[in-house]
Design an enzyme around this catalytic site. Structure first.
Site, PDB file in Angstrom:
ATOM      1  N   ARG A  16     -12.747  -1.417  -9.411  1.00  0.00           N
ATOM      2  CA  ARG A  16     -12.547  -2.977  -9.138  1.00  0.00           C
ATOM      3  C   ARG A  16     -13.470  -4.421  -9.200  1.00  0.00           C
ATOM      4  O   ARG A  16     -12.953  -4.771  -8.005  1.00  0.00           O
ATOM      5  CB  ARG A  16     -11.974  -2.017  -7.417  1.00  0.00           C
ATOM      6  CG  ARG A  16     -11.211  -1.585  -6.909  1.00  0.00           C
ATOM      7  CD  ARG A  16     -10.809  -0.936  -5.328  1.00  0.00           C
ATOM      8  NE  ARG A  16     -12.715  -0.216  -5.087  1.00  0.00           N
ATOM      9  CZ  ARG A  16     -13.102  -0.104  -4.281  1.00  0.00           C
ATOM     10  NH1 ARG A  16     -12.621  -0.476  -2.707  1.00  0.00           N
ATOM     11  NH2 ARG A  16     -14.603   0.055  -3.894  1.00  0.00           N
ATOM     12  N   LYS A 112       6.955  -7.185   0.702  1.00  0.00           N
ATOM     13  CA  LYS A 112       6.890  -6.168  -0.396  1.00  0.00           C
ATOM     14  C   LYS A 112       7.903  -6.592  -1.149  1.00  0.00           C
ATOM     15  O   LYS A 112       8.926  -6.630  -1.647  1.00  0.00           O
ATOM     16  CB  LYS A 112       7.732  -5.235   0.051  1.00  0.00           C
ATOM     17  CG  LYS A 112       6.955  -4.355   1.789  1.00  0.00           C
ATOM     18  CD  LYS A 112       5.497  -4.183   0.803  1.00  0.00           C
ATOM     19  CE  LYS A 112       4.943  -3.745   2.385  1.00  0.00           C
ATOM     20  NZ  LYS A 112       5.310  -2.743   2.897  1.00  0.00           N
ATOM     21  N   GLU A 488     -10.698   2.173  16.183  1.00  0.00           N
ATOM     22  CA  GLU A 488      -9.976   2.367  15.119  1.00  0.00           C
ATOM     23  C   GLU A 488     -11.058   2.385  13.593  1.00  0.00           C
ATOM     24  O   GLU A 488     -10.868   2.941  12.922  1.00  0.00           O
ATOM     25  CB  GLU A 488      -8.715   2.155  13.788  1.00  0.00           C
ATOM     26  CG  GLU A 488      -7.080   2.655  14.992  1.00  0.00           C
ATOM     27  CD  GLU A 488      -5.900   2.090  14.360  1.00  0.00           C
ATOM     28  OE1 GLU A 488      -6.267   1.560  12.886  1.00  0.00           O
ATOM     29  OE2 GLU A 488      -5.348   2.066  14.892  1.00  0.00           O
ATOM     30  N   GLU A 609       9.962  -0.548   3.652  1.00  0.00           N
ATOM     31  CA  GLU A 609       9.767  -0.424   1.957  1.00  0.00           C
ATOM     32  C   GLU A 609      10.382   0.606   0.928  1.00  0.00           C
ATOM     33  O   GLU A 609      10.996   0.543   0.384  1.00  0.00           O
ATOM     34  CB  GLU A 609       7.904  -0.014   2.031  1.00  0.00           C
ATOM     35  CG  GLU A 609       7.778   0.078   0.609  1.00  0.00           C
ATOM     36  CD  GLU A 609       5.968   0.613   0.972  1.00  0.00           C
ATOM     37  OE1 GLU A 609       5.506   1.714   0.069  1.00  0.00           O
ATOM     38  OE2 GLU A 609       5.203  -0.319   1.853  1.00  0.00           O
ATOM     39  N   GLU A 669       6.354  -8.178  12.612  1.00  0.00           N
ATOM     40  CA  GLU A 669       5.833  -9.137  12.401  1.00  0.00           C
ATOM     41  C   GLU A 669       6.716  -9.753  12.453  1.00  0.00           C
ATOM     42  O   GLU A 669       8.108 -10.070  11.146  1.00  0.00           O
ATOM     43  CB  GLU A 669       5.351  -9.511  10.858  1.00  0.00           C
ATOM     44  CG  GLU A 669       4.644  -9.982   9.470  1.00  0.00           C
ATOM     45  CD  GLU A 669       5.630 -10.797   9.189  1.00  0.00           C
ATOM     46  OE1 GLU A 669       6.188 -12.021   9.494  1.00  0.00           O
ATOM     47  OE2 GLU A 669       6.925 -10.597   8.674  1.00  0.00           O
ATOM     48  N   HIS A 698      -3.514 -11.743   8.317  1.00  0.00           N
ATOM     49  CA  HIS A 698      -4.314 -11.971   7.281  1.00  0.00           C
ATOM     50  C   HIS A 698      -4.848 -13.447   6.919  1.00  0.00           C
ATOM     51  O   HIS A 698      -5.273 -13.654   5.204  1.00  0.00           O
ATOM     52  CB  HIS A 698      -3.027 -11.636   6.181  1.00  0.00           C
ATOM     53  CG  HIS A 698      -2.275  -9.940   6.125  1.00  0.00           C
ATOM     54  ND1 HIS A 698      -1.760  -9.826   6.935  1.00  0.00           N
ATOM     55  CD2 HIS A 698      -3.112  -9.434   5.843  1.00  0.00           C
ATOM     56  CE1 HIS A 698      -1.601  -8.573   7.370  1.00  0.00           C
ATOM     57  NE2 HIS A 698      -2.638  -8.162   6.569  1.00  0.00           N
TER      58      HIS A 698
END
Length: 762
Positions: A16, A112, A488, A609, A669, A698
């Protein structure tokens, strides 16, 4: 002689390194000159690897600093006005501003890429004046040739696909926009031809979708123009993800080659070629190696397919290639050391797919005998996995078969459940909540690492997680949220977390793929029958609920999202996998309810998706996807409120299916798409609880109260105020502490303004 090629290679690097360079640059730790230098070295290493493995035709310009669609838009100077672009080569500040937003300007919409989990930045044509800012394909070609002696194949997003994926123009303006863009494409191609480029790959994946007669005329205009303007340039018109529509029209276009997907579009493409033939004056790019899957190909089966194709085209007409770019798979299996032997031996990531392509090209060019050892080894590995215990759990197979024959329904309709839930929860109008996750600081990541390495025991780690929950339960109460979450903090990824606790999953150490920008995910591998083992989320959720009088949502990832965001087995249908997941998650939902949790969110951001690209296949998929969700949630009490969440897809064409999921509340969203989803509710009545995201998580910018108030007011014009919730677009895991607090405070303030304005009318 049959040649080999790939349509694109993963950008991120085996370690990465691409992601790390981007994030170092964004954080100010890397100067721009050094940033360019690091990315060039990564890019050249990827080309060098393909060269050394023996790939004949190597793609260039498949590399990106963020996203290939954004690259195309900025190459044409298509910059939203809010970024104050002044012309010339687009600076990185503007480029990344479009992708991520700035202090003063919202980011462009992200959605997407067809039916994959890769996200592209949607070009905004409104007010743009296209001009060629730089010839990126030419720069990439020159770099590969000068640095490595590679005669590269530049890759470009085609004009029709680019227009279809863009926004900010009316359908009636399509031809006018095509007239603006075509000269820029022509200039690129003519400059490539003058440079001596042999092949150019023009990606037109839009051709696998249904096209209008007008679009077919536009397609003809585009490629007639290209042929006339650069007659000596070999254009590979590349399609992928499905079989092409209108094969006969496409086959007649004046291009040198046509690339077809013989994995995901096998049936349709093979049928078209057998029925109508393949043009004698064209090269067939045969996408026989799966660019989206991780399983080793059955080389014997692929050779049979290639032999079939060899009866229809000559060897000089055939290029063996990947079905799509290898962007969608991890880099290499070589860095995996902890997987079961029978699983590891059956895997092929990007580098292994390069080897498969070279082997197949060699075999079809000469004799199968030259790769006989590889054939036997491949078939043996695939058989071992097929016979493994993990793929043959009859207890799970029988149980899932039994419940999948039933009709999953709540015992009361929503209208009656809603009354019971309101009586129980006594929530104010426009309840506020978040999607589930809160910032995962360096401290959180470090604690998880210490625990995974064994330096912390289970009790130490559990205590740390409880401390984080304590902090954020208190913060949520202080901010004024109505329905809370535990945060979480124990979860790395919303799919990986559950896969680690279910049977039938495996996890790589380095199986990273790009999702959007520098965001990389490590999809689990569903290689066996999925089974519930023990409760997965009860401990943390129950603890959080003990710390507050306000309701705390249990947080689960839904069956379709787990499936679509995993690499899945190929020996059973995706529908069967979805039902296995639904059966396992139903047991977790019941465990949460038994522990006293009365609101449970089962997230399904990836339902859209997975929607098939062919219209004729979509209804069937949506039917079993909805059924799987309902299988997960249908057994709870009527006062238990089921939530779900969806994001970053185009949902306007499946509102009926979303409603059919019968979730009491959906959060979805809308701010990243600048409120455009609201238009769908102007055309379709939605009768269940809904929260439209009022700010984009984001982007690092803190949204103003006025922005969120405007979004709320627009939504309330078309949605029932009695059923309306207020929340961010998505989870907040990737955001910073202070910006999260400030953004949520602004959200609550915007909510109070709306409550004051509408309290007398609700």
């Amino acid at each position: 002689m049959v040649k080999s090629s790939v349509l694109g290679y993963p950008r991120i690097g085996a370690d990465r390194e691409w992601k790390k360079a981007l994030e170092a640059f964004w954080s100010g730790k890397l100067e721009e000159s050094e940033f360019h230098s690091q990315l060039q070295e990564i890019r050249l290493n990827h080309l060098r690897k393909q060269q050394e493995k023996g790939i004949d035709i190597i793609s260039v310009n498949d590399f990106s600093y963020y996203d290939h669609v954004l690259d195309t838009a900025t190459m044409f100077g298509i910059i939203p006005k809010r970024f104050s672009y002044e012309g010339g080569v687009v600076p990185l500040s503007v480029y990344y501003g479009i992708a991520r937003g700035t202090k003063d300007a919202t980011a462009s919409e992200m959605t997407k890429w067809f039916n994959t989990n890769y996200h592209y930045i949607v070009p905004e044509l409104d007010g743009a004046a296209p001009v060629l800012t730089e010839n990126r394909p030419l720069k990439a070609y020159r770099e590969a040739k000068e640095k490595l002696g590679i005669e590269g194949k530049p890759v470009i997003v085609g004009p029709l696909t680019f227009l279809k994926l863009s926004k900010g123009y009316r359908v009636s303006e399509t031809d006018a926009w095509l007239e603006r863009l075509l000269p820029l494409y022509v200039q690129i191609l003519q400059e490539l031809a003058s440079e001596g480029v042999q092949w150019v790959q023009i990606d037109e994946p839009i051709l696998v979708t249904k096209l209008s007669a007008a679009d077919l005329e536009r397609l003809k205009t585009i490629y007639d123009t290209f042929a006339a303007s650069a007659p000596n340039l070999n254009i590979m018109l590349q399609t992928y993800f499905e079989s092409v529509e209108n094969y006969s029209d496409i086959a007649q276009l004046p291009v040198r080659g046509i690339g077809l997907d013989f994995v995901h579009g096998f049936s349709g493409n093979m049928q078209s070629i057998k029925a109508l033939g393949f043009p004698a004056d064209k090269v067939l790019g045969a996408g026989v190696i799966d660019g989206r899957g991780i399983w080793k190909a059955s080389l014997r089966e692929k050779l049979v397919l290639l032999e079939e194709l060899s009866e229809l085209v000559t060897a000089d007409q055939l290029i063996v290639q990947s079905s799509c770019s290898l962007l969608h798979v991890p880099v290499t299996v070589k860095n995996e050391a902890r997987l079961l032997t029978e699983l590891n031996d059956a895997l092929a990531f990007a580098d292994e797919k390069l080897d498969e392509l070279v082997l197949l090209a060699k075999a079809i060019s000469s004799e199968e005998a030259v790769i006989i050892d590889e054939l036997e080894k491949c078939e043996s590995a695939l058989l071992a996995l097929k016979l493994s215990d993990e793929r043959n759990r009859t207890d799970i197979q029988h149980a899932v078969a039994a419940i999948s024959e039933q009709t999953p329904e709540r015992s009361l309709p929503f209208s009656e459940r809603h009354i019971a839930q309101q009586k129980k929860w006594q929530l104010p109008i426009f309840p506020t909540t978040t999607i589930g996750s809160f910032p995962q600081s360096a401290e959180v990541r470090r604690a998880r690492q210490l625990w995974r390495k064994g330096e912390w025991n289970n009790e130490q780690y559990a205590n740390f997680i409880r401390e984080q929950i304590d902090i954020w339960i208190k913060l949520q109460e202080e901010i004024g949220l109505d329905v809370l979450v535990h945060g979480e903090f124990e979860r790395t990824d919303m799919v990986e977390f559950f896969g680690e606790k279910l049977a039938g999953f495996a996890f790589t150490q380095n199986g990273w793929v790009q999702s959007y920008g520098s965001r990389c995910v490590k999809p689990p591998i569903i290689f066996g029958d999925v089974a519930f083992k023990e409760s997965m989320t009860v401990e943390e959720t129950k603890y959080a609920q003990s710390k507050t009088e306000r309701p705390v949502k249990g947080m689960l990832t839904g069956p379709i999202t787990i499936m679509n965001w995993s690499f899945v087995r190929e020996d059973i249908t995706r529908e069967q996998i979805a039902y296995q997941l639904a059966y396992a998650l139903r047991q977790e939902v019941e465990a949460l309810e038994h522990a006293g949790i009365g609101m449970i969110q089962v997230d399904e951001p990836a339902v859209r998706e997975g929607l098939p690209l062919k219209e004729e296949d979509q209804a069937k998929y949506l039917a079993w996807a909805v059924k799987a969700f309902r299988m997960s949630t249908c057994t709870v009490q009527n006062t238990t409120q089921i939530h779900t969440h969806m994001c970053y897809c185009e949902f306007h064409d499946m509102i009926d299916s979303i409603e059919a999921m019968d979730a009491d509340v959906i959060s979805i969203e809308t701010s990243r798409s600048h409120g455009e989803l609201i238009h769908s509710f102007e055309l379709n009545t939605y009768k269940l609880g809904i929260g439209l995201g009022v700010y984009d998580i984001h982007s690092p910018r803190i949204p103003r109260v006025e922005e969120m108030t405007s979004m709320i007011e627009r939504a309330l014009r078309v949605l029932d105020p009695k059923l309306f919730w207020i929340n961010p677009d998505c989870g907040l895991k990737t955001r910073g502490f202070e910006e999260t607090i400030d953004s949520l405070r602004n959200m609550v303030e915007a909510t109070e303004i709306a409550r004051t304005k509408h309290s007398l009318t609700v």
